[in-house]
Design a protein around this motif. Structure first.
Motif, PDB file in Angstrom:
ATOM      1  N   UNK A 148       0.822  -1.215   0.000  1.00 30.78           N
ATOM      2  CA  UNK A 148       0.000   0.000   0.000  1.00 30.78           C
ATOM      3  C   UNK A 148       0.850   1.256   0.000  1.00 30.78           C
ATOM      4  N   UNK A 149       1.900   1.268   0.802  1.00 32.99           N
ATOM      5  CA  UNK A 149       2.797   2.428   0.853  1.00 32.99           C
ATOM      6  C   UNK A 149       3.480   2.628  -0.499  1.00 32.99           C
ATOM      7  N   UNK A 150       3.977   1.535  -1.092  1.00 34.96           N
ATOM      8  CA  UNK A 150       4.638   1.658  -2.394  1.00 34.96           C
ATOM      9  C   UNK A 150       3.677   2.107  -3.490  1.00 34.96           C
ATOM     10  N   UNK A 151       2.453   1.605  -3.461  1.00 35.65           N
ATOM     11  CA  UNK A 151       1.470   1.992  -4.477  1.00 35.65           C
ATOM     12  C   UNK A 151       1.112   3.462  -4.366  1.00 35.65           C
ATOM     13  N   UNK A 152       0.903   3.921  -3.159  1.00 35.24           N
ATOM     14  CA  UNK A 152       0.581   5.342  -2.959  1.00 35.24           C
ATOM     15  C   UNK A 152       1.749   6.206  -3.408  1.00 35.24           C
ATOM     16  N   UNK A 153       2.974   5.808  -3.054  1.00 32.72           N
ATOM     17  CA  UNK A 153       4.147   6.567  -3.484  1.00 32.72           C
ATOM     18  C   UNK A 153       4.264   6.570  -5.007  1.00 32.72           C
ATOM     19  N   UNK A 154       3.974   5.442  -5.643  1.00 32.55           N
ATOM     20  CA  UNK A 154       4.025   5.376  -7.100  1.00 32.55           C
ATOM     21  C   UNK A 154       2.975   6.259  -7.760  1.00 32.55           C
TER      22      UNK A 154
ATOM     23  N   UNK B 226       3.875  -0.574  -9.815  1.00 34.83           N
ATOM     24  CA  UNK B 226       3.628  -1.947 -10.238  1.00 34.83           C
ATOM     25  C   UNK B 226       4.038  -2.958  -9.181  1.00 34.83           C
ATOM     26  N   UNK B 227       5.182  -2.759  -8.529  1.00 34.04           N
ATOM     27  CA  UNK B 227       5.569  -3.686  -7.463  1.00 34.04           C
ATOM     28  C   UNK B 227       4.687  -3.511  -6.238  1.00 34.04           C
ATOM     29  N   UNK B 228       4.218  -2.302  -6.006  1.00 33.50           N
ATOM     30  CA  UNK B 228       3.284  -2.095  -4.908  1.00 33.50           C
ATOM     31  C   UNK B 228       1.977  -2.844  -5.134  1.00 33.50           C
ATOM     32  N   UNK B 229       1.477  -2.807  -6.353  1.00 33.15           N
ATOM     33  CA  UNK B 229       0.248  -3.549  -6.684  1.00 33.15           C
ATOM     34  C   UNK B 229       0.492  -5.056  -6.571  1.00 33.15           C
ATOM     35  N   UNK B 230       1.649  -5.519  -7.039  1.00 34.92           N
ATOM     36  CA  UNK B 230       1.967  -6.948  -6.933  1.00 34.92           C
ATOM     37  C   UNK B 230       2.038  -7.380  -5.469  1.00 34.92           C
ATOM     38  N   UNK B 231       2.631  -6.547  -4.615  1.00 37.44           N
ATOM     39  CA  UNK B 231       2.710  -6.870  -3.193  1.00 37.44           C
ATOM     40  C   UNK B 231       1.339  -6.832  -2.537  1.00 37.44           C
ATOM     41  N   UNK B 232       0.488  -5.910  -2.964  1.00 33.40           N
ATOM     42  CA  UNK B 232      -0.880  -5.866  -2.433  1.00 33.40           C
ATOM     43  C   UNK B 232      -1.643  -7.144  -2.781  1.00 33.40           C
ATOM     44  N   UNK B 233      -1.505  -7.595  -4.007  1.00 33.32           N
ATOM     45  CA  UNK B 233      -2.198  -8.823  -4.423  1.00 33.32           C
ATOM     46  C   UNK B 233      -1.661 -10.024  -3.645  1.00 33.32           C
TER      47      UNK B 233
END
Length: 83
Positions: free
Chosen positions: A18-24, A44-51
């Motif tokens: 979530x943190x990486x996605x928001x930062x992206x 993209x890695x933030x979304x992959x980690x969320x999934x």
């Protein structure tokens, strides 16, 4: 009863993803992505980690636990038929 390792692992991946996605999303039009050929790797890695975290958390919460093996059986507690 115990805690499945997938639950805290999934929670950690959900938080970090979530943190990486928001930062992206916030840095979408920044020049920091020139080194990665214009691909927003944080998003993209933030979304992959969320999934991944969501799957781990979901399956960790679906686990059916057996009775505690330390719990005494009914006849050990003095219940049931007496012989």
């Amino acid at each position: 009863m115990g805690l499945d390792i997938r639950v805290p692992l999934g929670a950690i991946f959900l938080i970090v993803g979530g943190i990486m996605s928001v930062y992206g999303i916030v840095t979408r039009s920044s020049s920091i992505y020139e080194k990665s050929m214009g691909i927003n790797l944080n998003l993209w890695w933030g979304v992959a980690m969320l999934v991944f975290g969501g799957v781990m958390f979901f399956f960790g919460r679906q686990q059916k636990w057996q009775d505690d093996p330390v719990t005494p059986r009914p006849w050990e507690r003095g219940e049931g038929p007496r012989h």
